[in-house]
Design an enzyme around this catalytic site. Sequence first.
Site, PDB file in Angstrom:
ATOM      1  CB  CYS A  71      15.868 -12.099 -24.747  1.00 21.83           C
ATOM      2  SG  CYS A  71      17.073 -10.927 -24.171  1.00 21.83           S
ATOM      3  CB  CYS A  77      20.023 -10.308 -18.733  1.00 18.98           C
ATOM      4  SG  CYS A  77      18.701  -9.445 -17.953  1.00 18.98           S
ATOM      5  CB  CYS A  80      14.542 -14.117 -18.310  1.00 21.32           C
ATOM      6  SG  CYS A  80      13.456 -12.813 -18.887  1.00 21.32           S
ATOM      7  CB  CYS A 165      13.735  -5.701 -21.908  1.00 18.11           C
ATOM      8  SG  CYS A 165      13.102  -6.884 -20.715  1.00 18.11           S
ATOM      9  CD  GLN A 307       1.204  -6.644  -7.055  1.00 18.42           C
ATOM     10  OE1 GLN A 307       2.067  -7.276  -7.662  1.00 18.42           O
ATOM     11  NE2 GLN A 307       0.882  -6.910  -5.803  1.00 18.42           N
ATOM     12  CE1 TYR A 336       3.285  -6.588   6.682  1.00 17.18           C
ATOM     13  CE2 TYR A 336       1.193  -7.739   6.839  1.00 17.18           C
ATOM     14  CZ  TYR A 336       2.450  -7.485   7.332  1.00 17.18           C
ATOM     15  OH  TYR A 336       2.866  -8.118   8.450  1.00 17.18           O
ATOM     16  CD  GLU A 357       2.574   0.362   2.727  1.00  9.69           C
ATOM     17  OE1 GLU A 357       2.171  -0.724   2.326  1.00  9.69           O
ATOM     18  OE2 GLU A 357       3.778   0.650   2.823  1.00  9.69           O
ATOM     19  CG  ASP A 442       0.017  -8.278  -0.949  1.00  9.39           C
ATOM     20  OD1 ASP A 442       0.951  -9.100  -1.052  1.00  9.39           O
ATOM     21  OD2 ASP A 442      -0.323  -7.523  -1.873  1.00  9.39           O
ATOM     22  CB  CYS A 469       5.697 -11.846  -3.413  1.00  5.03           C
ATOM     23  SG  CYS A 469       6.373 -10.952  -2.023  1.00  5.03           S
TER      24      CYS A 469
HETATM   25  N1  SAH Z   1      -1.067  -4.838  -1.246  1.00 10.11           N
HETATM   26  C1  SAH Z   1      -0.278  -3.877  -1.963  1.00 10.11           C
HETATM   27  C2  SAH Z   1       1.206  -3.853  -1.570  1.00 10.11           C
HETATM   28  C3  SAH Z   1       1.880  -5.160  -1.337  1.00 10.11           C
HETATM   29  S1  SAH Z   1       3.632  -5.079  -1.202  1.00 10.11           S
HETATM   30  C4  SAH Z   1      -0.419  -4.074  -3.458  1.00 10.11           C
HETATM   31  O1  SAH Z   1      -0.822  -5.126  -3.902  1.00 10.11           O
HETATM   32  O2  SAH Z   1      -0.132  -3.147  -4.215  1.00 10.11           O
HETATM   33  C5  SAH Z   1       3.896  -5.069   0.521  1.00 10.11           C
HETATM   34  C6  SAH Z   1       3.696  -3.713   1.175  1.00 10.11           C
HETATM   35  O3  SAH Z   1       3.948  -3.879   2.574  1.00 10.11           O
HETATM   36  C7  SAH Z   1       4.637  -2.620   0.712  1.00 10.11           C
HETATM   37  O4  SAH Z   1       3.854  -1.518   0.302  1.00 10.11           O
HETATM   38  C8  SAH Z   1       5.477  -2.275   1.959  1.00 10.11           C
HETATM   39  O5  SAH Z   1       5.788  -0.906   2.052  1.00 10.11           O
HETATM   40  C9  SAH Z   1       4.554  -2.684   3.076  1.00 10.11           C
HETATM   41  N2  SAH Z   1       5.156  -3.051   4.390  1.00 10.11           N
HETATM   42  C10 SAH Z   1       6.342  -3.626   4.630  1.00 10.11           C
HETATM   43  N3  SAH Z   1       6.458  -3.921   5.944  1.00 10.11           N
HETATM   44  C11 SAH Z   1       5.304  -3.523   6.539  1.00 10.11           C
HETATM   45  C12 SAH Z   1       4.809  -3.581   7.883  1.00 10.11           C
HETATM   46  N4  SAH Z   1       5.528  -4.092   8.869  1.00 10.11           N
HETATM   47  N5  SAH Z   1       3.580  -3.106   8.123  1.00 10.11           N
HETATM   48  C13 SAH Z   1       2.824  -2.561   7.132  1.00 10.11           C
HETATM   49  N6  SAH Z   1       3.245  -2.485   5.841  1.00 10.11           N
HETATM   50  C14 SAH Z   1       4.470  -2.960   5.547  1.00 10.11           C
END
Ligand code: SAH
Length: 514
Positions: A71, A77, A80, A165, A307, A336, A357, A442, A469
């Site tokens: 690119c 940018c 990347c 992109c 995702q 999460y 969540e 997560d 992540c």
């Molecule tokens: N497992 C899901 C989302 C992961 S991202 C997937 O793979 O699609 C992390 C998520 O945690 C987000 O949706 C965010 O809103 C949530 N989050 C952030 N802080 C949190 C907390 N203290 N308790 C519960 N969820 C939370």
Amino acid sequence: MQKNDIFEIEIIDMGVGGEGIGKHDGMTFFIKDAVMGDVVEAKVTKLKKNYGYARVEKIIKPSSDRVELECSIAKKCGGCQIQQVSYQRQLKFKEDKVINNLKRIGNFSDEEISKVIEPVVGMEEPFRYRNKAQYPVGLDKEGKIVTGFYAQRTHSIIPIENNDCKLGTPENARILDLIKEYMQENSVKPYDEVKKKGLVRHILIRKGFDTNQIMVCIIINGNKLPHSEKLIEKLETVEGITSISININKENTNVILGKETVVLWGEPYIKDYITLNNVKRDEQGNISFEKTDTKVGYQISAQSFFQVNPQQTEKLYSLALDYAGLKGEESVWDLYCGIGTISLFLANKAKNVYGVEIVEQAIEDAKRNAKLNNIENSKFFVGKAEDIISEFYKTNAIDKSAQDKMQGKKESVETTVEESVETKAEVSVDAQMMKPDVIVVDPPRKGCDNLCLDTMLKMAPPKIVYVSCDSATLARDLRYLCDGGYELKKVCPVDQFAQTTHVETVVGLQRVNY
Ligand code: SAH
């Protein structure tokens, strides 16, 4: 040395931001866009006591890991950071990043790590993987409407060549062209961040890779898009278009989306599927994935988190499921959980799944998605993961019999849950809930709250699966869990974001002596 000095330097390492690192005159230099193995002529941009920053003036000898940029605006940018590095080297960089954090922050030994680390899972084709793009809209110096991306750490828009992109889908270019055409023909102005005037702020495009359904959402500083029928007329011609909406954001903020979305045409969401894969390992431990017939469908609205790299998400979640080792009788918490993406995957293989969540809208999506997939063994709770599980734990001492918990404590649990979720939750806390077989987490980049980790340790499931992540906070949390009675069983970096320095990691932990 002084600012603007030019010197020759060999790049011997790669920093966490993907920058090249070299030594000169007893000082360490960080050099943007330089690749490990390059010999470059660099110009000093900033000097500190023992280190400095420089930029590449001329490549004297390119590294064997240096590749042609795909690119033309990659250097400017912010998207990347490491496109100039060969994909194999990018993957090695990500694997090293995870290992270094496990060592440095997690205090795990080389021996411990080498026993559990699996080879990084890369992509076959590391471009065009993103299912979602958000383009800022503005004016260039000549007053022409431009869409593009923000330059690194700024809010000035860099137009993309042909609007294309290379991380996004090819349809994006056509859609952006049509929207610009509509804006010009109908005198619809882009939003000016400085003057706080104008209408169109961002364009969000999302595509279901399995279904080919496309969503376009125009984020505006107003309540209405003038002559929206003209826009619809144009966008209708794009194959796959399923949803056209506006999102209202009149705030003076960096947050892209406002709270209200109004559908102009079609559905309020697009649908996509994620397929469960069987994880296979050869004798050397190399992983391969074999698609199964199990697919989970998700309705994704403009505001929902989903995702961005569906191809790799499939692999990531399949690994998470592999590490959970479910046989069908287990109770699993998915903390999460977002819109229930992992939960619904798990629900196919477990007896019960409980998702938590913080975003209420996401939990509504999760419940709807469960219905859509005829999944009846999942329950979802709105609240902070640390609050929900610790409240449940407090009111359900797990050393009491299941009967006691169900009857004696039910009332107080319901009160607690109602308070924290602010909705009427149909909660009957069963014994399995407080004695899960697996907890999956997560969390966002900052990792898990200590209260969450402490409660997980008290709940003491035989297995924990951690999807992360951010490998730095991951390493910190893994140390905490391992000091609390767990051991690492498997660690696998997964490349969800090719051409960038980000890396996703999935970890399987087991209770010691289990
Ligand atoms: N497992 C899901 C989302 C992961 S991202 C997937 O793979 O699609 C992390 C998520 O945690 C987000 O949706 C965010 O809103 C949530 N989050 C952030 N802080 C949190 C907390 N203290 N308790 C519960 N969820 C939370």
